[in-house]
Design an enzyme around this catalytic site. Sequence first.
Site, PDB file in Angstrom:
ATOM      1  N   ARG A   1       9.871   8.574  -5.438  1.00 32.25           N
ATOM      2  CA  ARG A   1      10.354   7.603  -4.299  1.00 32.25           C
ATOM      3  C   ARG A   1      10.534   8.748  -3.184  1.00 32.25           C
ATOM      4  O   ARG A   1      11.273   9.545  -3.497  1.00 32.25           O
ATOM      5  CB  ARG A   1      11.821   7.127  -4.650  1.00 32.25           C
ATOM      6  CG  ARG A   1      11.628   6.154  -5.767  1.00 32.25           C
ATOM      7  CD  ARG A   1      13.065   5.324  -5.589  1.00 32.25           C
ATOM      8  NE  ARG A   1      14.323   5.644  -5.367  1.00 32.25           N
ATOM      9  CZ  ARG A   1      15.557   5.349  -5.493  1.00 32.25           C
ATOM     10  NH1 ARG A   1      15.374   3.962  -5.540  1.00 32.25           N
ATOM     11  NH2 ARG A   1      16.598   6.010  -5.537  1.00 32.25           N
TER      12      ARG A   1
ATOM     13  N   THR B   1      12.511   6.371   2.812  1.00 35.33           N
ATOM     14  CA  THR B   1      11.934   4.853   2.690  1.00 35.33           C
ATOM     15  C   THR B   1      12.089   4.008   1.399  1.00 35.33           C
ATOM     16  O   THR B   1      11.922   2.999   1.298  1.00 35.33           O
ATOM     17  CB  THR B   1      10.257   4.919   2.960  1.00 35.33           C
ATOM     18  OG1 THR B   1       9.864   5.545   1.939  1.00 35.33           O
ATOM     19  CG2 THR B   1       9.882   5.572   4.319  1.00 35.33           C
TER      20      THR B   1
ATOM     21  N   ASP C   1      20.599  10.444 -11.245  1.00 34.53           N
ATOM     22  CA  ASP C   1      19.336  10.656 -11.147  1.00 34.53           C
ATOM     23  C   ASP C   1      18.532  11.035 -12.534  1.00 34.53           C
ATOM     24  O   ASP C   1      18.821  11.864 -13.098  1.00 34.53           O
ATOM     25  CB  ASP C   1      18.859  11.779 -10.000  1.00 34.53           C
ATOM     26  CG  ASP C   1      17.357  11.930  -9.821  1.00 34.53           C
ATOM     27  OD1 ASP C   1      16.736  12.162 -11.030  1.00 34.53           O
ATOM     28  OD2 ASP C   1      17.053  11.968  -8.796  1.00 34.53           O
TER      29      ASP C   1
ATOM     30  N   ASP D   1      16.502  14.237 -13.126  1.00 36.16           N
ATOM     31  CA  ASP D   1      17.289  15.427 -12.967  1.00 36.16           C
ATOM     32  C   ASP D   1      18.240  15.498 -14.053  1.00 36.16           C
ATOM     33  O   ASP D   1      18.313  16.849 -14.602  1.00 36.16           O
ATOM     34  CB  ASP D   1      18.164  15.410 -11.405  1.00 36.16           C
ATOM     35  CG  ASP D   1      17.178  15.750 -10.190  1.00 36.16           C
ATOM     36  OD1 ASP D   1      16.309  16.320 -10.524  1.00 36.16           O
ATOM     37  OD2 ASP D   1      17.830  15.475  -9.252  1.00 36.16           O
TER      38      ASP D   1
HETATM   39  C1  PRP Z   1      13.394   7.491 -10.210  1.00 30.90           C
HETATM   40  C2  PRP Z   1      13.076   6.746 -11.602  1.00 30.90           C
HETATM   41  C3  PRP Z   1      11.886   5.601 -11.114  1.00 30.90           C
HETATM   42  C4  PRP Z   1      12.401   5.493  -9.793  1.00 30.90           C
HETATM   43  C5  PRP Z   1      13.024   4.131  -9.745  1.00 30.90           C
HETATM   44  O1  PRP Z   1      12.258   8.362 -10.097  1.00 30.90           O
HETATM   45  O2  PRP Z   1      12.838   7.412 -12.654  1.00 30.90           O
HETATM   46  O3  PRP Z   1      10.620   5.969 -11.389  1.00 30.90           O
HETATM   47  O4  PRP Z   1      13.188   6.400  -9.305  1.00 30.90           O
HETATM   48  O5  PRP Z   1      13.363   3.680  -8.333  1.00 30.90           O
HETATM   49  P1  PRP Z   1      12.628   2.435  -7.717  1.00 30.90           P
HETATM   50  O6  PRP Z   1      12.993   1.267  -8.558  1.00 30.90           O
HETATM   51  O7  PRP Z   1      13.455   2.142  -6.564  1.00 30.90           O
HETATM   52  O8  PRP Z   1      11.345   2.622  -7.287  1.00 30.90           O
HETATM   53  P2  PRP Z   1      12.073   9.424  -8.909  1.00 30.90           P
HETATM   54  O9  PRP Z   1      11.531   8.801  -7.799  1.00 30.90           O
HETATM   55  O10 PRP Z   1      13.400   9.929  -8.933  1.00 30.90           O
HETATM   56  O11 PRP Z   1      11.136  10.649  -9.247  1.00 30.90           O
HETATM   57  P3  PRP Z   1      11.427  11.466 -10.495  1.00 30.90           P
HETATM   58  O12 PRP Z   1      11.276  11.065 -11.909  1.00 30.90           O
HETATM   59  O13 PRP Z   1       9.915  12.535 -10.348  1.00 30.90           O
HETATM   60  O14 PRP Z   1      12.549  12.223 -10.299  1.00 30.90           O
HETATM   61  N1  URA Z   2      16.189   6.513  -9.610  1.00 27.28           N
HETATM   62  C1  URA Z   2      17.174   7.118 -10.651  1.00 27.28           C
HETATM   63  O1  URA Z   2      16.888   8.183 -11.121  1.00 27.28           O
HETATM   64  N2  URA Z   2      18.490   6.723 -10.596  1.00 27.28           N
HETATM   65  C2  URA Z   2      18.724   5.490  -9.796  1.00 27.28           C
HETATM   66  O2  URA Z   2      19.859   5.053  -9.762  1.00 27.28           O
HETATM   67  C3  URA Z   2      17.910   5.185  -9.012  1.00 27.28           C
HETATM   68  C4  URA Z   2      16.704   5.575  -8.734  1.00 27.28           C
END
Ligand code: PRP
Ligand code: URA
Length: 210
Positions: free
Chosen positions: A105, A109, A201, A204
Site C-alpha cells: 500500500r 494514497t 502492521d 512488520d
Molecule cells: C498490508 C496487508 C495487506 C494490506 C491491506 O500489506 O498485508 O496486503 O496492507 O491493506 P488494504 O486492505 O488497505 O489494501 P502492506 O501494504 O503493509 O505490505 P507488506 O505486506 O509488504 O508490508
Molecule cells: N495493513 C496492516 O498490516 N495492518 C492494518 O491494520 C492495515 C493494513
Amino acid sequence: MNKNVTIFDHPLILHKLSILRNKKTSSKDFRALVSEIAMLMCYEATRDLPLEDVEIETPICKTTVKHLAGKKLAVVPILRAGLGMVDGILSLVPSARVGHIGLYRNEETLKPVEYYCKLPKDISDRDVFVVDPMLATGGSAIDAVGQIKLRNPKSIRFLCLIAAPEGIEAFTKAHPDVDLYCAALDEKLNENGYIIPGLGDAGDRIFGTK
Ligand code: PRP
Ligand code: URA
C-alpha cells in the site's frame, strides 16, 4: 451480513487471535499463531470441495471411498504478510501449488502498488485460496483477486485474519462472486488506514522489520 462472508467464531481461533493482537507477542510466536489460525480457517474453507468415488483395496476387501476430485488447490499469498499463512494451509493440503502476488500500500494514497505476479501455469484447473492477514480498505485484496480472475481459475476464495467493515464492503462490491473468510471482523479503520483494534502492521510483525 452478505452470504458470501464467513466470520469465524471458533474458540481456538478467537483464543489464538487474542494472543496475536497483543503488542507484547514476539515475532516468533506471532508467526506460529498466524500459521495455526490459517490452518484452522483452511479446514472450514475447504468444507465444500468436490469429492469423487474411487475404488481401492483395503487389506480386507475392495471398497469405494471418497477423495478430492480433480486438481487440488492453489494458494496465493499477497506479499509480504500473506506468506505467513501459506505453511498452515499447506499442512492440510500439501499438494497445493503456490503462486505469489506482490503488492504494497502506498502509505499516503493507501492504493495498492503491484510489483510481482507469478501464478501456477494450470491455475485455470484449480480452486484458488488468496491469503493475506489484513483486509483494511480492501484495495490490495481487490487488486490481487482481479489479477487472478484474468487467468480464469475454477473458483476463488479469500482468507484473512482480520477484516475492517470498510474492506468487506469494498471487496464484496468488487467481487460478489468470491467467498470471503475472516477470522475476525473489527470495528473500523483509523485515519492512517490501520484496522482498529487490529494487530498493527502484519508484515512488520511477522518479519520483525520494525
Ligand atoms: C498490508 C496487508 C495487506 C494490506 C491491506 O500489506 O498485508 O496486503 O496492507 O491493506 P488494504 O486492505 O488497505 O489494501 P502492506 O501494504 O503493509 O505490505 P507488506 O505486506 O509488504 O508490508
Ligand atoms: N495493513 C496492516 O498490516 N495492518 C492494518 O491494520 C492495515 C493494513
